[in-house]
Design an enzyme around this catalytic site. Structure first.
Site, PDB file in Angstrom:
ATOM      1  N   LYS A  68     -41.959 -24.532   5.378  1.00 18.43           N
ATOM      2  CA  LYS A  68     -42.601 -23.294   4.908  1.00 18.43           C
ATOM      3  C   LYS A  68     -43.913 -23.545   4.168  1.00 18.43           C
ATOM      4  O   LYS A  68     -44.762 -22.661   4.103  1.00 18.43           O
ATOM      5  CB  LYS A  68     -41.645 -22.527   3.977  1.00 18.43           C
ATOM      6  CG  LYS A  68     -40.550 -21.779   4.718  1.00 18.43           C
ATOM      7  CD  LYS A  68     -39.691 -21.000   3.740  1.00 18.43           C
ATOM      8  CE  LYS A  68     -38.716 -20.124   4.467  1.00 18.43           C
ATOM      9  NZ  LYS A  68     -37.880 -19.335   3.560  1.00 18.43           N
ATOM     10  N   ASP A 104     -40.071 -12.862   3.240  1.00 19.24           N
ATOM     11  CA  ASP A 104     -38.901 -13.027   2.364  1.00 19.24           C
ATOM     12  C   ASP A 104     -39.026 -12.144   1.119  1.00 19.24           C
ATOM     13  O   ASP A 104     -38.043 -11.557   0.670  1.00 19.24           O
ATOM     14  CB  ASP A 104     -38.774 -14.493   1.904  1.00 19.24           C
ATOM     15  CG  ASP A 104     -38.133 -15.378   2.967  1.00 19.24           C
ATOM     16  OD1 ASP A 104     -37.417 -14.854   3.830  1.00 19.24           O
ATOM     17  OD2 ASP A 104     -38.364 -16.602   2.928  1.00 19.24           O
TER      18      ASP A 104
HETATM   19  P1  NAP Z   1     -35.430 -25.083  -1.223  1.00 23.56           P
HETATM   20  O1  NAP Z   1     -36.882 -24.823  -1.099  1.00 23.56           O
HETATM   21  O2  NAP Z   1     -34.854 -26.387  -0.772  1.00 23.56           O
HETATM   22  O3  NAP Z   1     -35.073 -24.866  -2.796  1.00 23.56           O
HETATM   23  C1  NAP Z   1     -33.749 -24.957  -3.284  1.00 23.56           C
HETATM   24  C2  NAP Z   1     -33.780 -24.925  -4.823  1.00 23.56           C
HETATM   25  O4  NAP Z   1     -32.439 -25.052  -5.297  1.00 23.56           O
HETATM   26  C3  NAP Z   1     -34.572 -26.079  -5.435  1.00 23.56           C
HETATM   27  O5  NAP Z   1     -35.114 -25.651  -6.667  1.00 23.56           O
HETATM   28  C4  NAP Z   1     -33.465 -27.116  -5.652  1.00 23.56           C
HETATM   29  O6  NAP Z   1     -33.764 -28.092  -6.606  1.00 23.56           O
HETATM   30  C5  NAP Z   1     -32.344 -26.220  -6.146  1.00 23.56           C
HETATM   31  N1  NAP Z   1     -31.056 -26.860  -5.975  1.00 23.56           N
HETATM   32  C6  NAP Z   1     -30.549 -27.390  -4.848  1.00 23.56           C
HETATM   33  N2  NAP Z   1     -29.317 -27.897  -5.093  1.00 23.56           N
HETATM   34  C7  NAP Z   1     -29.064 -27.692  -6.405  1.00 23.56           C
HETATM   35  C8  NAP Z   1     -27.980 -27.989  -7.273  1.00 23.56           C
HETATM   36  N3  NAP Z   1     -26.882 -28.607  -6.827  1.00 23.56           N
HETATM   37  N4  NAP Z   1     -28.063 -27.629  -8.586  1.00 23.56           N
HETATM   38  C9  NAP Z   1     -29.162 -26.993  -9.049  1.00 23.56           C
HETATM   39  N5  NAP Z   1     -30.244 -26.676  -8.279  1.00 23.56           N
HETATM   40  C10 NAP Z   1     -30.189 -27.019  -6.975  1.00 23.56           C
HETATM   41  O7  NAP Z   1     -34.584 -23.968  -0.467  1.00 23.56           O
HETATM   42  P2  NAP Z   1     -34.970 -22.418  -0.314  1.00 23.56           P
HETATM   43  O8  NAP Z   1     -35.762 -22.187   0.918  1.00 23.56           O
HETATM   44  O9  NAP Z   1     -35.526 -21.977  -1.605  1.00 23.56           O
HETATM   45  O10 NAP Z   1     -33.524 -21.760  -0.036  1.00 23.56           O
HETATM   46  C11 NAP Z   1     -32.555 -21.650  -1.075  1.00 23.56           C
HETATM   47  C12 NAP Z   1     -31.351 -20.867  -0.555  1.00 23.56           C
HETATM   48  O11 NAP Z   1     -31.742 -19.521  -0.264  1.00 23.56           O
HETATM   49  C13 NAP Z   1     -30.766 -21.426   0.750  1.00 23.56           C
HETATM   50  O12 NAP Z   1     -29.367 -21.361   0.672  1.00 23.56           O
HETATM   51  C14 NAP Z   1     -31.257 -20.473   1.810  1.00 23.56           C
HETATM   52  O13 NAP Z   1     -30.370 -20.367   2.911  1.00 23.56           O
HETATM   53  C15 NAP Z   1     -31.294 -19.168   1.028  1.00 23.56           C
HETATM   54  N6  NAP Z   1     -32.252 -18.210   1.608  1.00 23.56           N
HETATM   55  C16 NAP Z   1     -31.761 -17.003   2.012  1.00 23.56           C
HETATM   56  C17 NAP Z   1     -32.623 -16.077   2.550  1.00 23.56           C
HETATM   57  C18 NAP Z   1     -32.069 -14.739   2.997  1.00 23.56           C
HETATM   58  O14 NAP Z   1     -32.727 -14.074   3.796  1.00 23.56           O
HETATM   59  N7  NAP Z   1     -30.923 -14.325   2.502  1.00 23.56           N
HETATM   60  C19 NAP Z   1     -33.998 -16.348   2.686  1.00 23.56           C
HETATM   61  C20 NAP Z   1     -34.478 -17.582   2.241  1.00 23.56           C
HETATM   62  C21 NAP Z   1     -33.582 -18.516   1.701  1.00 23.56           C
HETATM   63  P3  NAP Z   1     -34.293 -29.551  -6.133  1.00 23.56           P
HETATM   64  O15 NAP Z   1     -35.713 -29.312  -5.638  1.00 23.56           O
HETATM   65  O16 NAP Z   1     -34.192 -30.351  -7.380  1.00 23.56           O
HETATM   66  O17 NAP Z   1     -33.391 -30.027  -5.026  1.00 23.56           O
END
Ligand code: NAP
Length: 282
Positions: A68, A104
């Site tokens: 992204k 989003d």
């Molecule tokens: P991302 O860019 O990888 O970011 C994930 C965030 O969560 C980062 O800040 C990460 O920290 C943190 N994190 C991961 N594991 C963790 C843990 N065990 N404890 C605490 N913090 C943790 O992912 P993203 O694109 O933001 O997506 C996040 C979630 O949203 C996913 O599950 C995705 O499927 C969902 N999502 C849903 C939609 C929807 O339409 N409903 C749209 C977009 C995303 P680190 O960088 O330290 O790993």
């Protein structure tokens, strides 16, 4: 034939093809939505895809983790929201230029408005996570007048700092708060929080027994809980929040809303949301 699709990695659990194929069928459009996995190590993979959009072979694409942000270097223009968020999830051609948008943020906001039926005393939200989805959520909340506190794990601190810095124009220069995603810090926030958003992947399949909310910590009284995770349909966070009497939902509605907006970018047509809900629920 309208050719669209999704790039990211891995893509094995994506629901997006189901959503978009149902949309093409409902509108009697001859179209397809294909998966274009590009591994982070695959040099030139994203550039090859963007040139296929430029030459008209592909009408447009969705982009997901981990591309992204990386895709931005290959684009001609960003929409204002994609620029502010610093992440893109939709690509399309406009006036000969390859444009990156972020659906989003408006997708989250649209579904939040549908979901939030409780009366909110104060627009104060807690967002857990500081990645790409958190950036879109924070942008949408700030635009809607919310005060946002970020809750992040230790490893996230610099990512959270960068997020907070980049949204200073939206907060009028005042700083957002940042706490650790730990019982001690969250407990101190007390009952002043009216919306809790999970923007981490914690609780997502196959880790369905995990929750970002610390064990034994009471939820703020009267708060609503929005979990961006949508696989499984009921996450542990949502189950526990509902058991505590809170209004809570997973992020399937946001997934549908952002897909409706992407589809409109490509075809100019609005798909009835029910069509997409039926497609994913089946
Ligand atoms: P991302 O860019 O990888 O970011 C994930 C965030 O969560 C980062 O800040 C990460 O920290 C943190 N994190 C991961 N594991 C963790 C843990 N065990 N404890 C605490 N913090 C943790 O992912 P993203 O694109 O933001 O997506 C996040 C979630 O949203 C996913 O599950 C995705 O499927 C969902 N999502 C849903 C939609 C929807 O339409 N409903 C749209 C977009 C995303 P680190 O960088 O330290 O790993």
């Amino acid at each position: 034939m309208i050719r669209t699709g999704l790039t990211g990695y891995p893509l094995s659990h994506s629901l997006s093809p189901k959503l978009h194929e149902a949309a093409f069928a409902a509108l009697s459009l001859h179209g397809e939505y294909l998966l274009y996995p590009v591994a982070p190590t695959e040099t030139g993979g994203l550039a090859r895809l963007t040139s296929r959009i430029r030459n008209g072979e592909i009408l447009g694409l969705n982009v997901t983790i981990p591309h992204k942000q990386a895709i931005i270097a290959l684009l001609d223009e960003l929409t204002p929201s994609a620029q502010a968020i610093g992440a893109v999830n939709t690509l399309y051609m406009e006036d000969g230029k390859l444009v990156g948008d972020n659906t989003d943020a408006p997708g989250f906001h649209a579904d939040l408005m549908r979901f939030l039926t409780n009366s909110i005393s104060e627009k104060k939200a807690l967002v857990m996570g500081a990645g790409g989805a958190a950036r879109a959520v924070v942008y949408a909340l700030l635009k809607d007048g919310w005060k946002v506190t970020l809750a992040v794990r230790r490893a996230d601190i610099s990512q959270a700092q960068a997020l907070m810095e980049s949204f200073k124009p939206q907060t009028g220069g005042s700083s957002m708060e940042r706490v650790r995603l730990e019982a001690k810090d969250l407990g101190r926030l007390g009952n002043g929080i009216w919306l809790i958003v999970n923007a981490t992947p914690i609780g997502m399949f196959p880790e369905v027994d995990s929750s970002p909310w610390p064990d034994h910590l009471l939820f703020p009284h009267g708060a609503a809980v929005y979990d961006l995770v949508y696989h499984p349909r009921q996450t542990r966070l949502v189950r526990e929040a509902q058991a505590a009497g809170l209004q809570a939902t997973t992020g399937l509605g946001m997934l549908v809303e952002q897909a409706v907006l992407s589809f409109a970018c490509w075809t100019g047509q609005e798909v009835p949301r029910e069509v997409m809900f039926v497609a994913v629920e089946s």
